[in-house]
Design an enzyme around this catalytic site. Sequence first.
Site, PDB file in Angstrom:
ATOM      1  N   TRP A 181       0.849  -1.194   0.000  1.00  0.00           N
ATOM      2  CA  TRP A 181       0.000   0.000   0.000  1.00  0.00           C
ATOM      3  C   TRP A 181       0.886   1.246   0.000  1.00  0.00           C
ATOM      4  O   TRP A 181       1.432   1.618   1.041  1.00  0.00           O
ATOM      5  CB  TRP A 181      -0.904   0.002   1.230  1.00  0.00           C
ATOM      6  CG  TRP A 181      -1.884  -1.131   1.188  1.00  0.00           C
ATOM      7  CD1 TRP A 181      -3.037  -1.166   0.473  1.00  0.00           C
ATOM      8  CD2 TRP A 181      -1.784  -2.387   1.874  1.00  0.00           C
ATOM      9  NE1 TRP A 181      -3.665  -2.372   0.653  1.00  0.00           N
ATOM     10  CE2 TRP A 181      -2.932  -3.139   1.511  1.00  0.00           C
ATOM     11  CE3 TRP A 181      -0.862  -2.965   2.732  1.00  0.00           C
ATOM     12  CZ2 TRP A 181      -3.163  -4.432   1.983  1.00  0.00           C
ATOM     13  CZ3 TRP A 181      -1.094  -4.242   3.210  1.00  0.00           C
ATOM     14  CH2 TRP A 181      -2.242  -4.958   2.829  1.00  0.00           C
ATOM     15  N   HIS A 200      -6.656   1.768   2.880  1.00  0.00           N
ATOM     16  CA  HIS A 200      -7.745   0.819   2.671  1.00  0.00           C
ATOM     17  C   HIS A 200      -8.774   1.018   3.797  1.00  0.00           C
ATOM     18  O   HIS A 200      -8.525   1.777   4.744  1.00  0.00           O
ATOM     19  CB  HIS A 200      -7.243  -0.640   2.615  1.00  0.00           C
ATOM     20  CG  HIS A 200      -6.343  -1.051   3.750  1.00  0.00           C
ATOM     21  ND1 HIS A 200      -5.864  -2.316   3.902  1.00  0.00           N
ATOM     22  CD2 HIS A 200      -5.834  -0.355   4.804  1.00  0.00           C
ATOM     23  CE1 HIS A 200      -5.106  -2.391   4.975  1.00  0.00           C
ATOM     24  NE2 HIS A 200      -5.076  -1.224   5.532  1.00  0.00           N
ATOM     25  N   ARG A 226      -4.043   6.327  -2.189  1.00  0.00           N
ATOM     26  CA  ARG A 226      -2.745   5.668  -2.405  1.00  0.00           C
ATOM     27  C   ARG A 226      -1.852   6.548  -3.257  1.00  0.00           C
ATOM     28  O   ARG A 226      -2.324   7.212  -4.176  1.00  0.00           O
ATOM     29  CB  ARG A 226      -2.938   4.302  -3.069  1.00  0.00           C
ATOM     30  CG  ARG A 226      -3.654   3.352  -2.123  1.00  0.00           C
ATOM     31  CD  ARG A 226      -3.653   1.937  -2.603  1.00  0.00           C
ATOM     32  NE  ARG A 226      -4.547   1.162  -1.736  1.00  0.00           N
ATOM     33  CZ  ARG A 226      -4.847  -0.109  -1.925  1.00  0.00           C
ATOM     34  NH1 ARG A 226      -4.317  -0.770  -2.935  1.00  0.00           N
ATOM     35  NH2 ARG A 226      -5.655  -0.731  -1.095  1.00  0.00           N
ATOM     36  N   GLN A 240     -13.506   2.031  -1.351  1.00  0.00           N
ATOM     37  CA  GLN A 240     -13.565   0.605  -1.025  1.00  0.00           C
ATOM     38  C   GLN A 240     -14.806   0.348  -0.171  1.00  0.00           C
ATOM     39  O   GLN A 240     -15.339   1.256   0.465  1.00  0.00           O
ATOM     40  CB  GLN A 240     -12.334   0.168  -0.225  1.00  0.00           C
ATOM     41  CG  GLN A 240     -11.077   0.036  -1.071  1.00  0.00           C
ATOM     42  CD  GLN A 240      -9.951  -0.654  -0.324  1.00  0.00           C
ATOM     43  OE1 GLN A 240      -9.953  -0.736   0.904  1.00  0.00           O
ATOM     44  NE2 GLN A 240      -8.957  -1.130  -1.060  1.00  0.00           N
ATOM     45  N   VAL A 283      -5.351 -11.596   7.444  1.00  0.00           N
ATOM     46  CA  VAL A 283      -6.264 -12.739   7.301  1.00  0.00           C
ATOM     47  C   VAL A 283      -5.453 -14.026   7.137  1.00  0.00           C
ATOM     48  O   VAL A 283      -4.319 -14.002   6.683  1.00  0.00           O
ATOM     49  CB  VAL A 283      -7.220 -12.571   6.084  1.00  0.00           C
ATOM     50  CG1 VAL A 283      -8.276 -11.527   6.353  1.00  0.00           C
ATOM     51  CG2 VAL A 283      -6.445 -12.277   4.816  1.00  0.00           C
ATOM     52  N   ALA A 337     -13.372 -11.392   6.602  1.00  0.00           N
ATOM     53  CA  ALA A 337     -13.340  -9.990   6.186  1.00  0.00           C
ATOM     54  C   ALA A 337     -13.101  -9.950   4.688  1.00  0.00           C
ATOM     55  O   ALA A 337     -12.527 -10.877   4.122  1.00  0.00           O
ATOM     56  CB  ALA A 337     -12.225  -9.248   6.919  1.00  0.00           C
TER      57      ALA A 337
HETATM   58  C1  FA5 Z   1      -6.900  -4.272   0.247  1.00  0.00           C
HETATM   59  O1  FA5 Z   1      -6.930  -3.034   0.219  1.00  0.00           O
HETATM   60  C2  FA5 Z   1      -7.325  -5.061   1.436  1.00  0.00           C
HETATM   61  N1  FA5 Z   1      -7.579  -4.166   2.515  1.00  0.00           N
HETATM   62  C3  FA5 Z   1      -8.541  -5.898   1.079  1.00  0.00           C
HETATM   63  C4  FA5 Z   1      -8.891  -6.912   2.134  1.00  0.00           C
HETATM   64  C5  FA5 Z   1      -9.834  -6.591   3.092  1.00  0.00           C
HETATM   65  C6  FA5 Z   1      -8.286  -8.146   2.133  1.00  0.00           C
HETATM   66  C7  FA5 Z   1     -10.163  -7.532   4.065  1.00  0.00           C
HETATM   67  C8  FA5 Z   1      -8.599  -9.084   3.095  1.00  0.00           C
HETATM   68  C9  FA5 Z   1      -9.552  -8.787   4.056  1.00  0.00           C
HETATM   69  P1  FA5 Z   1      -6.151  -4.422  -2.228  1.00  0.00           P
HETATM   70  O2  FA5 Z   1      -4.981  -3.529  -2.121  1.00  0.00           O
HETATM   71  O3  FA5 Z   1      -6.021  -5.591  -3.137  1.00  0.00           O
HETATM   72  O4  FA5 Z   1      -6.591  -5.014  -0.816  1.00  0.00           O
HETATM   73  O5  FA5 Z   1      -7.412  -3.552  -2.671  1.00  0.00           O
HETATM   74  C10 FA5 Z   1      -8.711  -4.087  -2.695  1.00  0.00           C
HETATM   75  C11 FA5 Z   1      -9.429  -3.687  -3.990  1.00  0.00           C
HETATM   76  O6  FA5 Z   1      -9.336  -2.288  -4.185  1.00  0.00           O
HETATM   77  C12 FA5 Z   1      -8.802  -4.284  -5.254  1.00  0.00           C
HETATM   78  O7  FA5 Z   1      -9.300  -5.577  -5.503  1.00  0.00           O
HETATM   79  C13 FA5 Z   1      -9.237  -3.314  -6.308  1.00  0.00           C
HETATM   80  O8  FA5 Z   1     -10.556  -3.610  -6.718  1.00  0.00           O
HETATM   81  C14 FA5 Z   1      -9.268  -2.002  -5.572  1.00  0.00           C
HETATM   82  N2  FA5 Z   1      -8.086  -1.171  -5.846  1.00  0.00           N
HETATM   83  C15 FA5 Z   1      -6.826  -1.354  -5.392  1.00  0.00           C
HETATM   84  N3  FA5 Z   1      -5.998  -0.382  -5.819  1.00  0.00           N
HETATM   85  C16 FA5 Z   1      -6.766   0.458  -6.551  1.00  0.00           C
HETATM   86  C17 FA5 Z   1      -6.513   1.693  -7.255  1.00  0.00           C
HETATM   87  N4  FA5 Z   1      -5.329   2.294  -7.250  1.00  0.00           N
HETATM   88  N5  FA5 Z   1      -7.531   2.288  -7.910  1.00  0.00           N
HETATM   89  C18 FA5 Z   1      -8.769   1.722  -7.882  1.00  0.00           C
HETATM   90  N6  FA5 Z   1      -9.087   0.576  -7.240  1.00  0.00           N
HETATM   91  C19 FA5 Z   1      -8.090  -0.050  -6.585  1.00  0.00           C
END
Ligand code: FA5
Length: 369
Positions: A181, A200, A226, A240, A283, A337
């Site tokens: 992140w 997140h 981000r 999110q 997780v 989660a």
């Molecule tokens: C997370 O942010 C974790 N907090 C998710 C999680 C929650 C995992 C609870 C387990 C339990 P990640 O970085 O993959 O995971 O982001 C989750 C979702 O956010 C991605 O699948 C995508 O759909 C979206 N996402 C990530 N980065 C971006 C971005 N820069 N722009 C738009 N959507 C994004």
Amino acid sequence: MIEKLDEIKSNAIDELSSLQSIKELEDWRVRYLGKKSALTQILRGLASRPLEERKAVGASANELKSLLERSHRQKKEALKEKAYQEMEAAAVGKQIISPTGIPSEEKFGIPTVFLGIPDVTLPGRPIPLGRLHPTTQMVREICDIFVALGFQVVEGPEVEWDYYNFEALNIPPDHPARDMWATLWIDTKSGERPMLLRTHTSPMQIRVMERTTPPVRVVVPGKVYRYEATDATHESMFYQIEGLAVDKNITLADLKGTLYEFARRLFGAERKVRFRCDYFPFVEPGVEMAIDCMVCGGTGCRLCSGTGWIEILGAGMVHPAVLRRVNYDPEIYTGFAFGLGLERMSMLRYGVEDIRLFYSNDLRFLRQF
Ligand code: FA5
């Protein structure tokens, strides 16, 4: 004949300047431009005149007609403007005269002061209608689905402590998972706790569990940030939705069942769902969920990079270390989660090819939703 035209002109212009209402202006128009007006009579009589006179008088008469019509239009605008100003200045309780010179009260028996508008016969001024942003619509739709499945909706801060965003989620300082992140940090004075824009919505898992005893079932919609270069699928600010369920006897089957039902309700009953292992420090086990590509139906295309599947969220069973951190006994309670990217859902749902369209404020795009 030319003298007659000069006389009409000077009378008309003189009178015009003293007119006070649209009603008087209308009388003036009938007098000088109406069917029975002297000018119209002259123009009509031209046909029977010799050619030379017809040319000379015709040109002057038409010129005068244009002048009077133009002056009429200008005066009408000026009188309307005056009437509006008077109406605005008029105190409540006073008689308001409409631009047509007839109080609405006389026309319709409705007290003009009550209407507060100059003339009820005028067409209304259009009021531009707004609409909900596609992201807001999607937040509401997804929250509705989870509410129907027994979840509560809660929200949390976008400016967050490092503790909630990382540390309490099993990501201590210098843990390599922090690189997952790219973080926007807030300047703090030395010695103060590190602060950031949440990367997140997962910090809300901790905040909710700190304040609640199980059972817990919440979804958390909100903005996250981000430090990332933007492209067709990445924004530096996006939404999110976090989900968290903690109770006795919650298993991975509950996670799969809940998310499967969610995908069917949002994307249609025919959607296929795929779970694969993934890694998130908070997780264990961790999974990613994908749905079969709705554009190619799973055969492979540009949208799904030829794989037939589109990843929509990260999820997993809440890590025992996270449960212990909030004083939940992992021997008694388990939970799942998940965190999904909201704009990616809208992109899939509506076939939007570039995430940046959502926040570029182009009304031609936004009006389609
Ligand atoms: C997370 O942010 C974790 N907090 C998710 C999680 C929650 C995992 C609870 C387990 C339990 P990640 O970085 O993959 O995971 O982001 C989750 C979702 O956010 C991605 O699948 C995508 O759909 C979206 N996402 C990530 N980065 C971006 C971005 N820069 N722009 C738009 N959507 C994004």
